[in-house]
Design a protein around this motif. Sequence first.
Motif, PDB file in Angstrom:
ATOM      1  N   GLN A 255       1.073  -0.944   0.167  1.00 41.82           N
ATOM      2  CA  GLN A 255      -0.240   0.106   0.168  1.00 41.82           C
ATOM      3  C   GLN A 255       0.884   1.524   0.096  1.00 41.82           C
ATOM      4  O   GLN A 255       1.029   2.493  -0.934  1.00 41.82           O
ATOM      5  CB  GLN A 255      -1.116  -0.150   0.976  1.00 41.82           C
ATOM      6  CG  GLN A 255      -1.929   1.030   1.446  1.00 41.82           C
ATOM      7  CD  GLN A 255      -2.809   0.874   0.064  1.00 41.82           C
ATOM      8  OE1 GLN A 255      -3.760   0.048   0.196  1.00 41.82           O
ATOM      9  NE2 GLN A 255      -2.492   1.144  -1.085  1.00 41.82           N
ATOM     10  N   ALA A 256       2.299   1.070   0.961  1.00 37.91           N
ATOM     11  CA  ALA A 256       2.616   2.253   0.539  1.00 37.91           C
ATOM     12  C   ALA A 256       2.873   2.590  -0.670  1.00 37.91           C
ATOM     13  O   ALA A 256       3.114   4.225  -1.197  1.00 37.91           O
ATOM     14  CB  ALA A 256       3.628   1.824   2.238  1.00 37.91           C
ATOM     15  N   ARG A 257       4.104   1.693  -0.764  1.00 42.05           N
ATOM     16  CA  ARG A 257       4.501   1.733  -2.811  1.00 42.05           C
ATOM     17  C   ARG A 257       3.509   2.189  -3.662  1.00 42.05           C
ATOM     18  O   ARG A 257       3.852   3.116  -4.335  1.00 42.05           O
ATOM     19  CB  ARG A 257       5.199   1.005  -3.096  1.00 42.05           C
ATOM     20  CG  ARG A 257       6.304  -0.288  -1.924  1.00 42.05           C
ATOM     21  CD  ARG A 257       7.394  -1.111  -2.648  1.00 42.05           C
ATOM     22  NE  ARG A 257       7.759  -1.645  -2.243  1.00 42.05           N
ATOM     23  CZ  ARG A 257       8.172  -2.618  -1.554  1.00 42.05           C
ATOM     24  NH1 ARG A 257       7.225  -2.908  -1.315  1.00 42.05           N
ATOM     25  NH2 ARG A 257       9.605  -2.492  -1.158  1.00 42.05           N
TER      26      ARG A 257
ATOM     27  N   TRP B 134       0.695   4.377  -2.761  1.00 37.89           N
ATOM     28  CA  TRP B 134       0.466   5.928  -2.637  1.00 37.89           C
ATOM     29  C   TRP B 134       2.125   6.359  -2.536  1.00 37.89           C
ATOM     30  O   TRP B 134       1.744   7.625  -2.533  1.00 37.89           O
ATOM     31  CB  TRP B 134       0.027   6.240  -1.255  1.00 37.89           C
ATOM     32  CG  TRP B 134      -1.252   5.526  -1.947  1.00 37.89           C
ATOM     33  CD1 TRP B 134      -1.756   6.194  -2.386  1.00 37.89           C
ATOM     34  CD2 TRP B 134      -2.372   5.298  -0.045  1.00 37.89           C
ATOM     35  NE1 TRP B 134      -4.099   5.254  -2.377  1.00 37.89           N
ATOM     36  CE2 TRP B 134      -3.534   4.875  -0.684  1.00 37.89           C
ATOM     37  CE3 TRP B 134      -1.506   4.614   0.801  1.00 37.89           C
ATOM     38  CZ2 TRP B 134      -4.233   4.278  -0.361  1.00 37.89           C
ATOM     39  CZ3 TRP B 134      -2.714   4.458   1.348  1.00 37.89           C
ATOM     40  CH2 TRP B 134      -3.822   4.101   1.099  1.00 37.89           C
ATOM     41  N   GLY B 135       3.085   6.220  -3.116  1.00 44.57           N
ATOM     42  CA  GLY B 135       3.859   6.748  -3.584  1.00 44.57           C
ATOM     43  C   GLY B 135       5.081   7.242  -2.564  1.00 44.57           C
ATOM     44  O   GLY B 135       5.974   7.829  -2.598  1.00 44.57           O
ATOM     45  N   TYR B 136       5.169   5.796  -1.463  1.00 44.74           N
ATOM     46  CA  TYR B 136       6.054   6.585  -0.282  1.00 44.74           C
ATOM     47  C   TYR B 136       7.122   5.872  -0.182  1.00 44.74           C
ATOM     48  O   TYR B 136       7.357   4.599  -0.794  1.00 44.74           O
ATOM     49  CB  TYR B 136       5.122   6.043   1.321  1.00 44.74           C
ATOM     50  CG  TYR B 136       4.238   6.949   1.291  1.00 44.74           C
ATOM     51  CD1 TYR B 136       4.505   7.631   2.901  1.00 44.74           C
ATOM     52  CD2 TYR B 136       2.509   6.734   1.143  1.00 44.74           C
ATOM     53  CE1 TYR B 136       3.014   9.029   2.304  1.00 44.74           C
ATOM     54  CE2 TYR B 136       1.549   7.719   1.270  1.00 44.74           C
ATOM     55  CZ  TYR B 136       2.226   9.080   1.575  1.00 44.74           C
ATOM     56  OH  TYR B 136       0.805   9.771   2.193  1.00 44.74           O
ATOM     57  N   GLN B 137       7.999   6.246   0.146  1.00 49.05           N
ATOM     58  CA  GLN B 137       9.567   5.986  -0.353  1.00 49.05           C
ATOM     59  C   GLN B 137      10.212   5.347   1.189  1.00 49.05           C
ATOM     60  O   GLN B 137      11.104   4.718   0.342  1.00 49.05           O
ATOM     61  CB  GLN B 137      10.538   7.101  -0.388  1.00 49.05           C
ATOM     62  CG  GLN B 137      10.705   7.951  -1.905  1.00 49.05           C
ATOM     63  CD  GLN B 137      11.352   9.755  -1.724  1.00 49.05           C
ATOM     64  OE1 GLN B 137      12.275   9.718  -0.226  1.00 49.05           O
ATOM     65  NE2 GLN B 137      10.536   9.952  -2.736  1.00 49.05           N
ATOM     66  N   THR B 138       9.784   5.516   2.000  1.00 52.01           N
ATOM     67  CA  THR B 138       9.833   4.715   3.952  1.00 52.01           C
ATOM     68  C   THR B 138       9.176   4.106   4.571  1.00 52.01           C
ATOM     69  O   THR B 138       8.331   5.335   4.676  1.00 52.01           O
ATOM     70  CB  THR B 138      11.010   5.385   4.365  1.00 52.01           C
ATOM     71  OG1 THR B 138      12.598   6.254   3.821  1.00 52.01           O
ATOM     72  CG2 THR B 138      11.609   5.003   5.517  1.00 52.01           C
ATOM     73  N   ALA B 139       9.264   3.366   4.792  1.00 46.96           N
ATOM     74  CA  ALA B 139       8.078   2.162   6.219  1.00 46.96           C
ATOM     75  C   ALA B 139       9.194   2.317   7.418  1.00 46.96           C
ATOM     76  O   ALA B 139       9.836   2.360   7.206  1.00 46.96           O
ATOM     77  CB  ALA B 139       8.223   1.252   5.481  1.00 46.96           C
ATOM     78  N   CYS B 140       8.169   3.130   8.066  1.00 47.58           N
ATOM     79  CA  CYS B 140       8.733   3.545   9.028  1.00 47.58           C
ATOM     80  C   CYS B 140       7.954   2.326  10.659  1.00 47.58           C
ATOM     81  O   CYS B 140       6.505   3.176  10.496  1.00 47.58           O
ATOM     82  CB  CYS B 140       9.385   4.665  10.075  1.00 47.58           C
ATOM     83  SG  CYS B 140       7.757   6.177   9.744  1.00 47.58           S
ATOM     84  N   PHE B 141       8.464   1.937  12.042  1.00 44.67           N
ATOM     85  CA  PHE B 141       7.352   1.403  12.799  1.00 44.67           C
ATOM     86  C   PHE B 141       8.309   1.863  14.320  1.00 44.67           C
ATOM     87  O   PHE B 141       9.531   1.634  14.167  1.00 44.67           O
ATOM     88  CB  PHE B 141       6.371   0.548  12.822  1.00 44.67           C
ATOM     89  CG  PHE B 141       7.879  -0.753  12.880  1.00 44.67           C
ATOM     90  CD1 PHE B 141       8.168  -1.162  13.937  1.00 44.67           C
ATOM     91  CD2 PHE B 141       8.440  -1.037  11.776  1.00 44.67           C
ATOM     92  CE1 PHE B 141       8.954  -2.045  13.805  1.00 44.67           C
ATOM     93  CE2 PHE B 141       9.433  -2.548  11.910  1.00 44.67           C
ATOM     94  CZ  PHE B 141       9.926  -2.818  12.724  1.00 44.67           C
ATOM     95  N   CYS B 142       7.557   2.118  15.405  1.00 46.41           N
ATOM     96  CA  CYS B 142       8.304   2.172  16.617  1.00 46.41           C
ATOM     97  C   CYS B 142       8.077   0.626  17.737  1.00 46.41           C
ATOM     98  O   CYS B 142       6.689   0.506  17.397  1.00 46.41           O
ATOM     99  CB  CYS B 142       8.338   3.510  17.109  1.00 46.41           C
ATOM    100  SG  CYS B 142       6.301   4.145  17.619  1.00 46.41           S
ATOM    101  N   ALA B 143       8.461   0.484  17.864  1.00 49.55           N
ATOM    102  CA  ALA B 143       8.489  -0.940  19.223  1.00 49.55           C
ATOM    103  C   ALA B 143       8.948   0.178  20.663  1.00 49.55           C
ATOM    104  O   ALA B 143       9.651   0.993  20.593  1.00 49.55           O
ATOM    105  CB  ALA B 143       9.173  -2.025  18.710  1.00 49.55           C
ATOM    106  N   VAL B 144       7.786  -0.691  22.122  1.00 50.54           N
ATOM    107  CA  VAL B 144       8.732  -0.200  23.123  1.00 50.54           C
ATOM    108  C   VAL B 144       9.938  -0.911  23.153  1.00 50.54           C
ATOM    109  O   VAL B 144      10.387  -2.446  22.327  1.00 50.54           O
ATOM    110  CB  VAL B 144       7.256  -0.965  23.836  1.00 50.54           C
ATOM    111  CG1 VAL B 144       7.214  -2.326  23.771  1.00 50.54           C
ATOM    112  CG2 VAL B 144       7.699  -0.216  25.748  1.00 50.54           C
TER     113      VAL B 144
END
Length: 198
Positions: A125-127, A129-139
């Motif tokens: 889905q990110a690609r 819509w044209g996004y260049q980077t995926a990110c997430f955070c974790a505890v």
Amino acid sequence: MSPLHIQRFSGAEIQPYIPELARLRITVFREFPYLYDGSLAYEEHYLQTYINSPQSMMAVAFDGSTIVGATSALPLRDETPELQQPFVEHGYAIDSLFYFGESVLLPPYRGHGVGVRFFEERESQARTWGYQTACFCAVERPPDHPARPQGYIPLDAFWSKRGYTKHPELMTTMTWKEVGEEAESPKPMGFWLKSLTK
């Protein structure tokens, strides 16, 4: 166990599933490492963020008509300031980042590839819509945390295998009430990134 059906929803399409998604999140996040002692009212309010974002994505796993898992994502620009700030401070272009919220899956359905599928759905889905980077955070919990179950294996190796790299310079703090606490307390959160253009 019957095969799961995974379906993507976006924006207002998520609305009918909010109550069940809220219950699922409370159930799964009560486990270590989050130990989240949450409420349905808060969860339903939080999930409105995805309804309000036209480019949000919720991939929902159904066993028949029952929701047993879900994974979420949306543009980082539609997220909260505490999630955006580490990237602003380090010179990232916020509009190029697609933020992966959470993946939750009931225990009987784990270990069958659904977690991998959840990452594939969000990255696709990110690609699109044209996004260049995926990110997430974790505890981030210390190895000697008293609530750490015997034999607990962190997901770091799984995330690395999916192509994500931990960025120690990117840290934030999020606050929630955990099991056994009288009130909310701050928790350190570390970020992982992956380029979607390679």
